[in-house]
Each structure stands twice: as structure tokens, then as C-alpha cells.
Design a protein around this motif. Structure first.
Motif, PDB file in Angstrom:
ATOM      1  N   PRO A 133       0.831  -1.209   0.000  1.00 12.81           N
ATOM      2  CA  PRO A 133       0.000   0.000   0.000  1.00 12.81           C
ATOM      3  C   PRO A 133       0.861   1.252   0.000  1.00 12.81           C
ATOM      4  CG  PRO A 133       0.033  -1.001   2.188  1.00 12.81           C
ATOM      5  CD  PRO A 133       0.746  -1.952   1.278  1.00 12.81           C
ATOM      6  N   LEU A 134       0.233   2.357  -0.354  1.00  9.34           N
ATOM      7  CA  LEU A 134       0.943   3.631  -0.443  1.00  9.34           C
ATOM      8  C   LEU A 134       1.009   4.297   0.921  1.00  9.34           C
ATOM      9  CD1 LEU A 134       0.028   3.057  -3.438  1.00  9.34           C
ATOM     10  CD2 LEU A 134       0.022   5.548  -3.734  1.00  9.34           C
ATOM     11  N   ASP A 135       2.173   4.845   1.250  1.00  4.94           N
ATOM     12  CA  ASP A 135       2.299   5.649   2.462  1.00  4.94           C
ATOM     13  C   ASP A 135       1.955   7.105   2.138  1.00  4.94           C
ATOM     14  OD1 ASP A 135       4.517   6.639   1.111  1.00  4.94           O
ATOM     15  OD2 ASP A 135       5.988   5.694   2.427  1.00  4.94           O
ATOM     16  N   TRP A 136       2.110   7.972   3.144  1.00  3.50           N
ATOM     17  CA  TRP A 136       1.689   9.370   2.994  1.00  3.50           C
ATOM     18  C   TRP A 136       2.447  10.075   1.877  1.00  3.50           C
ATOM     19  CZ3 TRP A 136      -2.334  11.325   5.863  1.00  3.50           C
ATOM     20  CH2 TRP A 136      -2.608  12.690   5.707  1.00  3.50           C
ATOM     21  N   GLY A 137       3.767   9.905   1.846  1.00  2.00           N
ATOM     22  CA  GLY A 137       4.565  10.578   0.832  1.00  2.00           C
ATOM     23  C   GLY A 137       4.199  10.147  -0.569  1.00  2.00           C
ATOM     24  N   ALA A 138       3.954   8.862  -0.757  1.00  2.00           N
ATOM     25  CA  ALA A 138       3.571   8.363  -2.079  1.00  2.00           C
ATOM     26  C   ALA A 138       2.189   8.867  -2.463  1.00  2.00           C
ATOM     27  CB  ALA A 138       3.607   6.842  -2.095  1.00  2.00           C
ATOM     28  N   GLY A 139       1.273   8.910  -1.491  1.00  2.00           N
ATOM     29  CA  GLY A 139      -0.068   9.422  -1.785  1.00  2.00           C
ATOM     30  C   GLY A 139      -0.037  10.873  -2.205  1.00  2.00           C
ATOM     31  N   GLU A 140       0.803  11.660  -1.534  1.00  2.00           N
ATOM     32  CA  GLU A 140       0.930  13.067  -1.903  1.00  2.00           C
ATOM     33  C   GLU A 140       1.545  13.213  -3.289  1.00  2.00           C
ATOM     34  OE1 GLU A 140       2.472  16.687   0.677  1.00  2.00           O
ATOM     35  OE2 GLU A 140       4.158  15.684  -0.333  1.00  2.00           O
ATOM     36  N   LEU A 190       1.417  11.166  -5.704  1.00  2.00           N
ATOM     37  CA  LEU A 190       0.415  10.755  -6.687  1.00  2.00           C
ATOM     38  C   LEU A 190      -0.614  11.873  -6.904  1.00  2.00           C
ATOM     39  CD1 LEU A 190      -0.539   8.525  -8.547  1.00  2.00           C
ATOM     40  CD2 LEU A 190      -1.802   7.529  -6.619  1.00  2.00           C
ATOM     41  N   ALA A 191      -1.000  12.548  -5.828  1.00  2.00           N
ATOM     42  CA  ALA A 191      -1.932  13.677  -5.973  1.00  2.00           C
ATOM     43  C   ALA A 191      -1.305  14.768  -6.834  1.00  2.00           C
ATOM     44  CB  ALA A 191      -2.305  14.227  -4.601  1.00  2.00           C
ATOM     45  N   ALA A 245      -4.987   8.091   1.089  1.00  2.00           N
ATOM     46  CA  ALA A 245      -6.039   8.218   0.083  1.00  2.00           C
ATOM     47  C   ALA A 245      -6.947   9.404   0.385  1.00  2.00           C
ATOM     48  CB  ALA A 245      -6.851   6.927   0.005  1.00  2.00           C
ATOM     49  N   GLN A 246      -7.277   9.611   1.660  1.00  7.15           N
ATOM     50  CA  GLN A 246      -8.085  10.766   2.037  1.00  7.15           C
ATOM     51  C   GLN A 246      -7.370  12.069   1.672  1.00  7.15           C
ATOM     52  OE1 GLN A 246     -11.419  10.377   2.628  1.00  7.15           O
ATOM     53  NE2 GLN A 246     -11.397  11.054   4.771  1.00  7.15           N
ATOM     54  N   TYR A 247      -6.093  12.122   1.936  1.00  6.04           N
ATOM     55  CA  TYR A 247      -5.281  13.295   1.595  1.00  6.04           C
ATOM     56  C   TYR A 247      -5.249  13.506   0.083  1.00  6.04           C
ATOM     57  CZ  TYR A 247      -0.986  16.220   1.588  1.00  6.04           C
ATOM     58  OH  TYR A 247      -0.054  17.217   1.406  1.00  6.04           O
ATOM     59  N   PHE A 248      -5.084  12.446  -0.676  1.00  8.59           N
ATOM     60  CA  PHE A 248      -5.086  12.483  -2.132  1.00  8.59           C
ATOM     61  C   PHE A 248      -6.387  13.087  -2.661  1.00  8.59           C
ATOM     62  CE2 PHE A 248      -6.615  10.271  -5.947  1.00  8.59           C
ATOM     63  CZ  PHE A 248      -5.579  10.455  -6.849  1.00  8.59           C
ATOM     64  N   HIS A 249      -7.507  12.564  -2.199  1.00  7.39           N
ATOM     65  CA  HIS A 249      -8.807  13.056  -2.681  1.00  7.39           C
ATOM     66  C   HIS A 249      -9.054  14.498  -2.226  1.00  7.39           C
ATOM     67  CE1 HIS A 249     -10.180   9.361  -4.518  1.00  7.39           C
ATOM     68  NE2 HIS A 249      -9.860   8.677  -3.437  1.00  7.39           N
ATOM     69  N   LEU A 250      -8.579  14.853  -1.042  1.00  8.29           N
ATOM     70  CA  LEU A 250      -8.761  16.212  -0.544  1.00  8.29           C
ATOM     71  C   LEU A 250      -8.027  17.218  -1.424  1.00  8.29           C
ATOM     72  CD1 LEU A 250      -9.801  18.093   1.756  1.00  8.29           C
ATOM     73  CD2 LEU A 250      -7.641  17.619   2.939  1.00  8.29           C
ATOM     74  N   LEU A 251      -6.780  16.929  -1.778  1.00  7.01           N
ATOM     75  CA  LEU A 251      -6.010  17.850  -2.629  1.00  7.01           C
ATOM     76  C   LEU A 251      -6.605  17.946  -4.027  1.00  7.01           C
ATOM     77  CD1 LEU A 251      -2.301  16.990  -1.655  1.00  7.01           C
ATOM     78  CD2 LEU A 251      -3.679  18.937  -0.908  1.00  7.01           C
ATOM     79  N   ARG A 252      -7.053  16.828  -4.568  1.00  4.16           N
ATOM     80  CA  ARG A 252      -7.643  16.872  -5.901  1.00  4.16           C
ATOM     81  C   ARG A 252      -8.981  17.608  -5.886  1.00  4.16           C
ATOM     82  NH1 ARG A 252      -6.069  14.384 -10.196  1.00  4.16           N
ATOM     83  NH2 ARG A 252      -8.204  13.928 -10.882  1.00  4.16           N
ATOM     84  N   ARG A 253      -9.768  17.406  -4.831  1.00  4.23           N
ATOM     85  CA  ARG A 253     -11.025  18.146  -4.722  1.00  4.23           C
ATOM     86  C   ARG A 253     -10.762  19.643  -4.655  1.00  4.23           C
ATOM     87  NH1 ARG A 253     -14.853  17.967   0.609  1.00  4.23           N
ATOM     88  NH2 ARG A 253     -13.208  19.408   1.288  1.00  4.23           N
ATOM     89  N   GLN A 254      -9.748  20.043  -3.902  1.00  9.58           N
ATOM     90  CA  GLN A 254      -9.420  21.462  -3.767  1.00  9.58           C
ATOM     91  C   GLN A 254      -9.064  22.073  -5.111  1.00  9.58           C
ATOM     92  OE1 GLN A 254      -9.826  23.409  -1.375  1.00  9.58           O
ATOM     93  NE2 GLN A 254      -8.445  25.157  -1.575  1.00  9.58           N
TER      94      GLN A 254
END
Length: 942
Positions: A598-605, A607-608, A763-772
Motif C-alpha cells: 500500500p501507499l504511504d503518505w509521501g507516495a499518496g501526496e 500521486l496527488a 487516500a483521504q489526503y489524495f482526494h482532498l487535494l484533488r477536490r481542492q
């Protein structure tokens, strides 16, 4: 000189040596061997003669013999040589006095319209150098300073006084670059620091002075006692800006952003920005209060934009920034706006946009954000081609005189930290002001650096129109009362020249008054329709307002695209050698791209960021250490392990390649956050991020948060999509490395003005940045980001979660299936969730549910109700937070719900005890406090 045939090398001979060296480096002269070795030592940085022995003297022939082609040039002393005359010594003493006029001449300049003068520095007295009366008519060589080859000493002193001691005082000798100093010297000394104006140019200045003075008189007469923060005494600001805009247009400037405080703002709005006086008068009458219930701002804080057409037909777009009373904090905001404009139209040479910042003298010296802003001026992430600083020097700060308001000679002395000139000028000499504007704008265009114009003037009235200045400055105001206006003074000057008739001047004044009378009549018509400033231009199609109007956007990205994006971000150029630890990190991210972990925080960011760029949206991120990340989690900028060359993997993203900028910032919060906020005002389609090194440090930027980020939509109808990333979490690191002060943001939250979130998974962080980025509904976003969770084994997300779903404001229990058996609901946000989850697993409890409130504001009651409806009514709802009871989200939630959540779930709190400090400095104490929270959370009797 020690003797006639040698030159002693010391501070007094530097100007002569520098002049020779400039010609030598340019290949214009040849020099004796001793001089060549000396210059070579300077270039090598040794300061010696090759045998590690310092040079102290050099052979000193007349300068003409340095160049064989100049054999016919006059010698240093053009007249008959008197027996025993020390020619070389006389010339050296002349060099000293010329240099000191350049360095200290500003002390003698006639800058103060009220007549105060400084004591003459002894080093500007010819007698100090041993010159006698008989020397004043002796001719000496001045070939190396430009102009005539020879002049009398008397002529030289008069020339220096005209250049450096008249109405302009120039500080420029602190600049390290010889070529820059020489450029400035040549521009000033060649003209005597004067500008030749045509009759039309003189009449234009007079007309602008008439506009300014009549406007102030009209306001004082028609709106008696109303605050306007009059420009009277400093009306030359209006022709100064007129001249600067005209000059900028000729230089190819297309956008000018102006930042200023309230002094003279209404005059600038009317006479520079082109705002209709009737609108200003309507605001004075407060004729439309129904439009401003709980909204708006006072008239002398408002902004405006317009197009200026120069006399030569160039179009220049002007934007006057809205501004709170926190005077200098608009400076970085204005700079950020220009940087965004330049980036938007591809002006990466930074020569089509400019900033004019208008300061007060007390504020320029007193506000620390000025230093922060100056420090940013030449940094790659913040460079805008130079800012024009204009100081309206009233020689007074409200009631505080300079000797109580600063520890420096000039209000501008902080600007000497930069390699820029500072021009002091008497505001009652409009033609001297014109010369300074011309010189300053040319310097900025040539060297792309800041420049300072310190216009000395005075404040004819008190701090505001209801203030009595004679309470505190009686002597000053006795002088002020006796002074004629700058308009009258300049008119007298032009009348003496015969450049204007009194009838022409009276016609100017009459025309100005007639226009204002007509505008006032229009403003007071019963059928007047107020002008509403709606969002337009690049903000067309975006909106603010209630969260109920927010558009729903799809933020997921299909799995194959996500995998491909990650693969692009780990691919390195063939000639790039990564750090061994970074190489291992890239290997781990490769496993994530293949779905093997699974992706950690840095990878999720990452990817965003990558998918946002792939969609064509620009990305800008700044802050202290953001390239690597404070916690070595990001590595958005990699450095070659062999040679240190930087590489930004995000630049590989295709196909529409949104622009990416990632810059480490200076150690500044207020200045940098203000800059990024300003950037976001002119980049609605992009993701603009500022990250604090630790969230605790954000309180150093509180003025930007309070006066701009939280309230700009309410006060000025201005939107921003700025993202603030604030590392937050209690890990025993002490009071300054634990809390981003979540409670302060929640206290500022009202009318859906900002978004406050604390996502708990990548994933929550990813979707939050893309929504913004994707939403057309734009609000600033404050994100409490993790520290220890960056590598927590449970804080991960499988690749599928980036494809499916969306950002969830409320996340329900994930392990308990039978919600009806739950005897307590623990609600929390952030890191404490994982502590609670691990504690429950350790205790093997299935009667305590844990839900996460990921978006604390705007708080979605519908989402909360959908979650709580699965639990039995009456189940205790316990808010658990790491912060002390008087901090964090608790008091916000209690104020929102009272004793019962949604009228069905009794509300209580588990937290640290209230405290004046966010956290303990003892790691052992922290662990005990944290364990007490966890124990209480699962003790149903607590």
C-alpha cells in the motif's frame, strides 16, 4: 599619498584604483607591471604580490600614461606647476573628497520641506583635506569621473553639491558591484542629478498636483470630520505615480500591482486608479448600508483595478490591492500576485509585470514583515524583477516622531541589506521627484532589483481628520500651517520660468472642482445604482458563498493511470546518481506502483501532485524545506549524490504538463505565507501550497491568516484556493513541535469562509487535494498534516482507494459490524485515531466504536447523521483529543452541539487538562499523559 611618485593603497585611494581597474578590465588601458600584478592579485583573491606580501604602494604616474594612445591627454595638473607642489598628493585629496560626496553627500541634501538640516559632515569640508583658498581656483583632472577633462576645485565642489546635496540624497556606495555604482554615478553626475522636462511635461505634473490638492480640499469641505486619511502635504505622490506608470509603459510593463496603506488611498483611487469619485462619495454618505450587512470594509481599505493608457498609447493594467490597517503586510501579497501574473503569461524573464509598494516611514522602519519581504526579492522562488518602494515620509508615525520610532538615521536603512540604491527626495521639488522616478525605474529595468524612493513630505492634518496633531507636535504644526501647498510652490516656479500663465493654472483648479461637484450630484441622485464588483476575468466561473453551492467533482483516478504516474515519478535520468537511502525509497514506491504494497503518505501526496499536473493544473509549493520535506518524507526534489545537481521528478509528468514550482523558502512565515496567498489570488486553476516546517510556527503569520485568508471574501469579495499544510500531532517533542493551533482556525471559521481538515490516510489526503484543485467553489484549505504517521504501518492506503471513492468528511468505524452493541462512540481526528485503534485491539474491545471527523469545518451534519444513525440513540458520544481541553476542537464542537450531538447522543470530552502551553517538554510525561487519555477512552465509567 606618501610621496609624489607613489600611491598609498588605502580606503581614500579606492575610487581612483577602481576607476583604473574598470578601464583595465575592459581592455581600454594598459598598465605598468606593478599595477598588472596588483590587479591579478585582486582577481585571484590573494591581495598580495605573489610572494604573499601585501601591496601598500604603487608607482603613481598621471593616468594618461597608462594608455599609450592617450599621449596627448592633459596631465593631472593642467596649470603651471609651482615649485614644490605635491601634484600627486593634491589629486589624491581630490579623489577622497569626491568619494566622500558620493558616500555622505546625502547628509547635506535639502530633503525636508519643513526646513530642518543636518550638521555638515567634516569629511565634506575641503579644509579637512588641507585645501586652502588659493586651491579653489586651481584646475585638477576630472577625466576619470566623466565630463570635462579638468575643472577648478571650486567647480568640482559645486558640481558635487548639485549632484548629491540639492533636493536629492542618494545612498548607493554600499553596493558591492563596481559596475552598478559606476552606472549610478554616471547617470547622476552627468546630469547633475537633474531631469530636463518639456513644457508639456511640466504642465502634466502641475495638473496632477491640482487633481490631488483639489480632491483633498473637496473631501474636507463636503464631508466635514469624516475620516479620509488625507494626502495633504504629500500630494506629490500623485504625479510620482503618474510618472512611474508612464515610464513603466515605455519599458514594456503590462501589469502593475500596487500595495499601500490608508494614507492617501482615496486620492490614489480617484486620480490614479480611475475609480469614479461618485462611488467614493457614495461610500462617504454610506447610502447603501443594506448591501453590507456583516460584510465589506471601510472605504480606505478597498482595492480596485483598471486599465491605464499611457501618453504613447501603451496599455498598463493596474491593480490596487485591498489592504487592512496592518500596514506593511500587504507587501508580500502584492508581490505574490505579480509573480502569478508573470507565470500566467509566460513572463519568466520577469520584465512585463511590476509592483509598486507605497509605505509610510514609521511602518517601513517598524514592521518586521518589511525585512522579510526585502529578503525575498532576489530569491528564485519569489523574484519578480524588482519592486519599486515608495515611502511617503511624513516624518511622523501617528504621534510618534522619528527619534522615538526608529534607531536609524533614515526610515529606509533596513533596505541597505540589499544591493540597491536608496533615493531620498524633497517632495516639494516635483522635478527632483521626476528625476528620481526616471532613475529608479531605469535601475530596476536594467538590474531587476528593488529600488527605494524616500519622498520627504509632511502630514498637514492629524493622523485622521478628527485628530489634533498639535497636542503632540506643536512646533512642527506651527511650521506646517505657514507652508503653502506643493501645488502653489510649483506654480510659482513655473510662473517665474514663464512656462505657464496664472489663467491656465486657475482654469485647471476650476475644472477639477467642477468635475467633483458634478460627481457628487450624481452620487446623491435618488436613482443611483450602486456598482457591485463581481468576480470577473480569470475568476469568471468560480464562486464562493455557502458550502451548499459547492460543486461535486470526481477525484478518483483509475488504477492504471495511478500506477503509470508513480512509475514516471520514480524514473531517473541515466546520468543521475541518487542517494542510497533515496534509491531504497524509490524501490519501495516502485512496489507501490505495482500494487505489491500500500501507499504511504509521501507516495499518496506525490500521486496527488502528479495527477493534478497531468490534468493540466499548475502546482506551486513553498515553505521551509519543502523540497525534501521536514521529515524526509517527500523528496519532491532529488539531489545527485555525486555532484549535488537537483532534479524534480514531477517535471516528467505528461501530456498537458501543468507548470510545477517547488521552492524551499527563507526562514519566514508571515512574508512567505503572504506571498503564496497573493499568488493564489491570480491562480484560481492551480494548486498553491504553503507548508509550515512545524505547524506550531504558523502563529508567526497570524496577521496574514486573520486579515486576508479568513476574512477576504467577507470584506472584499475576494476568493482564494490556497492550501496550508501544518504538521500537527503530539509525540512528546515539546510545546513548539506539537500543535498547529487547530482551535484558532476553528475560532475564525464562519460563513463557510475556510476549510479545516485533518485527513487520516494517504487516500483521504489524495482526494482532498484533488477536490481542492478541481472544484469551482474556492476557499482556503487548512490541513493538519501528520508527523509520526508518515511512517506508521497502519497509515497506508491500497492503490484501489485512489481509484474509488472520494474524500469522506466523516469516516465511520471500520472493524465493528454490529453497531447496536456499541456502548460508547469515540470521535476523534488525526493521529490519536491510530493510538485508540491499537489500544482497542490490545484490549480486544468490540463495544467501543471509533469514528473520525476528517473535515472539521465546514462540518457536514448530513454525513455525521448518516454515520450516527447506525448507532442506538442515547449512546454516549465522547470527543477524544490529544490537545489540552482549552485547545483543539473540543470547545468548537461543544459550542456547535451543546450537551447532545444531533439531540440524541450525549457529548463529553477526554483530553489533557487545560493548559497555558500546548504540550509538556518531557517525553516521559507525554507518554504518561497519552496513556491516561487511552485508558479513559475505554473506561466506560469515566
Amino acid at each position: 599619498m606618501a610621496e609624489q611618485n607613489s600611491l598609498r593603497i588605502d580606503g581614500n585611494s579606492l575610487s581612483y584604483i577602481e576607476a583604473i581597474y574598470a578601464d583595465y578590465a575592459a581592455g581600454a588601458v594598459t598598465v605598468p607591471p606593478e599595477w598588472a600584478r596588483f590587479f591579478q592579485s585582486l582577481e585571484n583573491g590573494s591581495g598580495g604580490n605573489g610572494r604573499h606580501e601585501p601591496f601598500t604602494t604603487l608607482p603613481f604616474p598621471p593616468r594618461s600614461v597608462f594608455n599609450p594612445a592617450a599621449a596627448g591627454a592633459p596631465p593631472i595638473h593642467a596649470g603651471p606647476v609651482q615649485p614644490g607642489l605635491d601634484i600627486a598628493g593634491l589629486q589624491e585629496r581630490l579623489d577622497q573628497i569626491i568619494r566622500n560626496y558620493r558616500v555622505r553627500g546625502h547628509i547635506l541634501a535639502k530633503l525636508d520641506p519643513l526646513g530642518s538640516e543636518n550638521s555638515p559632515p567634516v569629511e565634506l569640508d575641503p579644509a579637512f583635506y588641507g585645501f586652502s583658498e588659493e586651491d579653489f581656483d586651481r584646475e585638477l583632472s576630472t577625466s576619470w569621473v566623466g565630463g570635462p577633462e579638468t575643472r577648478t576645485l571650486r567647480g568640482i565642489i559645486n558640481w558635487l553639491k548639485q549632484t548629491y546635496c540639492r533636493s536629492i540624497g542618494a545612498q548607493f556606495m554600499h553596493i558591492d558591484s563596481l559596475s552598478v555604482r559606476q552606472w549610478l554615478q554616471e547617470r547622476m553626475e552627468r546630469t547633475g542629478n537633474r531631469i530636463r522636462l518639456s513644457r508639456d511635461e511640466q504642465l502634466r505634473i502641475l495638473k496632477r498636483l491640482a487633481d490631488a490638492i483639489v480632491f483633498e480640499e473637496f473631501l474636507a469641505r463636503k464631508f466635514v470630520g469624516a475620516k479620509s486619511f488625507s494626502l495633504e502635504g504629500a500630494e506629490t505622490l500623485v504625479p510620482l505615480l503618474d510618472l512611474a506608470i508612464e515610464k513603466s509603459g515605455r519599458q514594456g510593463i503590462e501589469e502593475i500591482v500596487i500595495g499601500m496603506a490608508h494614507r492617501g488611498r482615496l486620492n490614489v483611487l480617484a486620480n490614479i486608479m480611475g475609480k469614479s469619485p461618485r462611488e467614493i462619495f457614495r461610500e462617504f454618505d454610506d447610502a447603501d448600508p443594506h448591501l453590507h450587512f456583516g460584510r465589506g470594509d471601510v472605504k480606505y481599505h478597498l482595492g480596485y483595478s483598471s486599465d491605464w493608457r499611457t501618453s504613447q498609447g501603451h496599455r498598463v493594467h493596474l491593480s490596487l490591492c485591498f489592504n487592512p490597517s496592518h500596514l506593511e503586510f500587504v507587501n508580500p501579497v502584492a508581490m505574490g500576485r505579480v509573480r502569478a501574473k508573470q507565470d500566467r503569461f509566460g513572463d519568466f524573464s520577469r520584465d512585463r509585470g511590476a509592483v509598486f509598494l507605497i509605505h509610510g516611514d514609521a511602518a517601513f522602519a517598524g514592521e518586521g514583515v518589511v525585512q522579510e519581504t526585502l529578503n525575498m526579492s532576489q530569491l528564485g522562488g519569489y523574484h519578480i524583477g524588482g519592486t519599486v518602494h515608495i515611502i511617503v515620509n511624513n516624518q511622523l508615525g501617528f504621534t510618534t516622531p522619528p527619534n522615538e520610532g526608529r534607531s536609524t538615521t533614515y526610515a529606509t536603512d533596513v533596505a541597505k541589506m540589499l544591493q540597491i540604491p536608496i533615493f531620498h527626495v524633497n517632495g516639494e521639488d516635483p522635478e527632483a521627484v521626476a528625476q528620481v522616478v526616471n532613475l529608479a525605474l531605469d535601475f530596476r529595468a536594467r538590474y531587476q532589483r528593488d529600488v527605494v524612493i524616500d519622498m520627504y513630505c509632511y502630514r498637514r492634518r492629524g493622523h485622521n481628520e478628527g485628530d489634533e496633531p498639535e497636542f503632540t507636535q506643536p512646533a512642527m504644526y506651527r511650521v506646517i500651517k505657514q507652508r503653502k501647498s506643493v501645488y502653489d510652490g510649483y506654480l510659482d516656479y513655473l510662473l517665474n520660468l514663464g512656462g505657464v500663465t496664472r489663467e491656465e493654472a486657475e482654469g485647471m483648479i476650476a475644472d477639477c472642482r467642477q468635475v467633483l461637484e458634478r460627481e457628487l450630484d450624481e452620487a446623491r441622485r435618488d436613482d443611483y445604482i450602486a456598482c457591485i464588483d463581481h468576480l470577473g476575468g480569470i475568476w469568471s466561473g468560480y464562486r464562493g458563498g455557502s458550502v451548499s453551492e459547492a460543486d461535486q467533482v470526481h477525484t478518483g483516478v483509475d488504477r492504471d493511470t495511478c500506477a503509470g504516474c508513480l512509475e514516471q515519478l520514480i524514473a531517473l535520468p541515466d546520468d543521475f546518481t541518487p542517494h542510497p537511502k533515496v534509491k531504497r525509497l524509490l524501490k519501495v514506491r516502485n512496489d507501490m506502483a505495482r500494487g505489491e504494497r500500500p501507499l504511504d503518505w509521501g507516495a499518496g501526496e506525490a500521486l496527488a501532485f502528479g495527477t493534478i499536473l497531468a490534468d493540466g493544473h499548475p502546482l506551486r509549493m513553498t515553505g521551509q524545506d519543502v523540497g525534501r520535506g521536514t521529515f524526509s518524507q517527500r523528496h519532491a526534489v532529488l539531489y545527485d549524490y555525486e555532484n549535488g545537481t537537483p532534479y524534480v521528478p514531477l517535471t516528467r509528468i505528461e501530456p498537458r504538463h501543468g507548470r510545477v514550482e517547488i521552492f524551499n523558502s527563507p526562514l519566514s512565515e508571515a512574508g512567505v505565507l503572504g506571498f503564496e496567498y497573493g499568488y493564489s489570488l491570480d491562480c484560481p486553476e492551480g494548486l498553491v501550497i504553503w507548508e509550515a516546517q512545524f505547524g506550531d510556527f504558523v502563529n508567526a503569520a497570524q496577521v496574514i491568516i486573520d486579515q486576508f485568508i479568513a476574512s477576504a471574501e467577507d470584506k472584499w469579495d475576494r476568493l482564494s484556493g490556497l492550501v496550508m499544510l501544518l504538521p500537527h500531532g503530539f509525540e512528546g517533542q515539546g510545546p513548539e513541535h506539537s500543535s498547529a493551533r487547530l482551535e484558532r482556525f476553528l475560532m475564525l471559521a464562519a460563513e463557510d469562509n475556510i476549510q479545516i481538515a485533518q485527513p487520516s490516510t494517504p487516500a483521504q489526503y489524495f482526494h482532498l487535494l484533488r477536490r481542492q484543485t478541481l472544484r469551482r467553489w474556492k476557499k482556503p484549505l487548512i490541513v493538519m498534516t501528520p508527523k509520526s504517521l508518515l511512517r506508521h504501518p497502519l497509515c497506508v492506503s491500497p492503490l484501489a482507494e485512489f481509484d474509488e471513492g472520494r474524500f469522506e468528511p466523516i469516516v465511520d468505524e471500520i472493524e465493528i459490524e454490529d453497531r447496536q452493541q456499541v456502548r460508547r462512540i469515540l470521535a476523534c481526528s488525526g493521529k490519536v485515531y491510530y493510538d485508540l485503534l491499537e489500544q482497542r485491539r490490545k484490549l480486544k474491545r468490540q463495544d467501543v466504536a471509533i469514528i473520525r471527523i476528517e473535515e472539521l469545518y465546514p462540518l457536514s451534519l448530513d454525513d455525521l447523521k448518516n454515520v450516527l444513525d447506525r448507532y442506538a440513540a442515547g449512546t454516549p458520544f465522547v470527543w477524544v483529543q490529544e490537545e489540552p481541553e482549552n485547545m483543539g476542537a473540543w470547545r468548537y464542537l461543544w459550542a456547535r452541539f451543546g450537551d447532545t450531538v444531533l439531540d440524541s447522543y450525549p457529548l463529553s470530552v477526554i483530553s489533557r487538562h487545560e493548559s497555558a502551553s500546548p504540550a509538556t517538554g518531557s517525553a516521559g510525561s507525554h507518554r504518561q499523559e497519552q496513556q491516561a487519555i487511552l485508558d479513559a477512552a475505554f473506561d466506560l465509567d469515566s
